[in-house]
Design a protein around this motif. Structure first.
Motif, PDB file in Angstrom:
ATOM      1  N   SER A 129       0.825  -1.193   0.000  1.00 59.01           N
ATOM      2  CA  SER A 129       0.000   0.000   0.000  1.00 59.01           C
ATOM      3  C   SER A 129       0.864   1.249   0.000  1.00 59.01           C
ATOM      4  N   GLY A 130       2.064   1.139   0.536  1.00 54.41           N
ATOM      5  CA  GLY A 130       2.991   2.267   0.542  1.00 54.41           C
ATOM      6  C   GLY A 130       2.537   3.348   1.494  1.00 54.41           C
ATOM      7  N   PRO A 131       3.407   4.304   1.760  1.00 54.03           N
ATOM      8  CA  PRO A 131       3.054   5.357   2.690  1.00 54.03           C
ATOM      9  C   PRO A 131       1.951   6.265   2.146  1.00 54.03           C
ATOM     10  N   GLY A 132       1.828   6.363   0.824  1.00 56.82           N
ATOM     11  CA  GLY A 132       0.802   7.203   0.228  1.00 56.82           C
ATOM     12  C   GLY A 132      -0.480   6.447  -0.027  1.00 56.82           C
ATOM     13  N   GLY A 133      -0.488   5.152   0.170  1.00 58.96           N
ATOM     14  CA  GLY A 133      -1.673   4.342  -0.077  1.00 58.96           C
ATOM     15  C   GLY A 133      -1.674   3.753  -1.477  1.00 58.96           C
ATOM     16  N   ASN A 134      -2.627   2.887  -1.705  1.00 60.93           N
ATOM     17  CA  ASN A 134      -2.772   2.186  -2.975  1.00 60.93           C
ATOM     18  C   ASN A 134      -4.118   2.575  -3.562  1.00 60.93           C
ATOM     19  N   ASP A 135      -4.115   3.085  -4.785  1.00 60.50           N
ATOM     20  CA  ASP A 135      -5.380   3.563  -5.342  1.00 60.50           C
ATOM     21  C   ASP A 135      -6.060   2.550  -6.257  1.00 60.50           C
ATOM     22  N   ALA A 136      -5.747   1.267  -6.113  1.00 65.52           N
ATOM     23  CA  ALA A 136      -6.332   0.238  -6.977  1.00 65.52           C
ATOM     24  C   ALA A 136      -7.857   0.213  -6.887  1.00 65.52           C
ATOM     25  N   ALA A 137      -8.410   0.464  -5.733  1.00 60.53           N
ATOM     26  CA  ALA A 137      -9.861   0.391  -5.559  1.00 60.53           C
ATOM     27  C   ALA A 137     -10.568   1.716  -5.838  1.00 60.53           C
ATOM     28  N   LEU A 138      -9.837   2.826  -5.888  1.00 55.97           N
ATOM     29  CA  LEU A 138     -10.488   4.134  -6.004  1.00 55.97           C
ATOM     30  C   LEU A 138     -11.302   4.302  -7.287  1.00 55.97           C
ATOM     31  N   ASP A 139     -10.848   3.753  -8.398  1.00 53.23           N
ATOM     32  CA  ASP A 139     -11.634   3.861  -9.633  1.00 53.23           C
ATOM     33  C   ASP A 139     -12.976   3.165  -9.486  1.00 53.23           C
ATOM     34  N   ARG A 140     -12.987   2.035  -8.795  1.00 57.08           N
ATOM     35  CA  ARG A 140     -14.256   1.323  -8.603  1.00 57.08           C
ATOM     36  C   ARG A 140     -15.132   2.034  -7.575  1.00 57.08           C
TER      37      ARG A 140
END
Length: 173
Positions: free
Chosen positions: A38-49
């Motif tokens: 997820s990294g310190p900035g987060g993971n945006d894999a779910a944001l599009d959905r």
């Protein structure tokens, strides 16, 4: 050819066993690996959905097939009042009394965005008991959508990772 084949095969077994022992992950190692994904900035894999769910929930006809198609998902399980979709790193549960979707819940396992990413995507939130509440309005339908982001740990900070996102239509519209 080897002069001592038994010795060579025994050494090979020992070396393989030692390699396997050093590859075992402790719970701390697993947590660290998840954080790195997820990294310190987060993971945006779910944001599009999540964005797709917000758009679909703003529509007057929010039937399950429509919302799932907008989110590019395949329904894996269905009951009278719920449906489930699995994605890599998270799962989505729909609350469906009848055929209309009233709530979309993202349970984020590995694909955890940060609060900062949520704010960039949905604007400034208000703090509520369970996390941060974002509100979106549809210009075409007039619908108001609430997006609740529950952090992994409290209090929620900009760098906090999100463990659950709940998307639902605000009452009154």
């Amino acid at each position: 050819m080897l002069k001592y084949p038994r010795l060579a095969s025994s050494l090979l077994v020992i070396v393989c066993a030692m390699a396997a022992c050093t590859r075992g992950d402790s719970l701390e190692d697993i947590a660290e690996q998840q954080s790195e994904r997820s990294g310190p900035g987060g993971n945006d894999a779910a944001l599009d959905r999540v964005r797709a769910a917000v758009r679909a929930m703003a529509q007057p006809d929010r039937n399950l097939d429509y919302v799932a198609a907008e989110m590019e998902g395949v329904i894996k399980a269905r009951t009278k009042s719920q449906a489930l979709i699995h994605y890599e790193g998270y799962r989505v549960t729909f609350v469906t009394p009848g055929d209309q979707v009233t709530q979309v819940t993202f349970d984020l396992i590995e694909a955890k965005p940060s609060m900062r990413q949520m704010t960039e995507a949905f604007g400034t939130p208000s703090e509520v008991a369970k996390g941060m509440l974002y509100e979106q309005s549809s210009g075409s339908t007039g619908a108001r959508i609430h997006i609740l982001a529950e952090p992994v740990s409290t209090p929620a900070e900009e760098s906090s990772l999100v463990r659950r996102i709940i998307v639902r239509r605000a009452r009154g519209r």
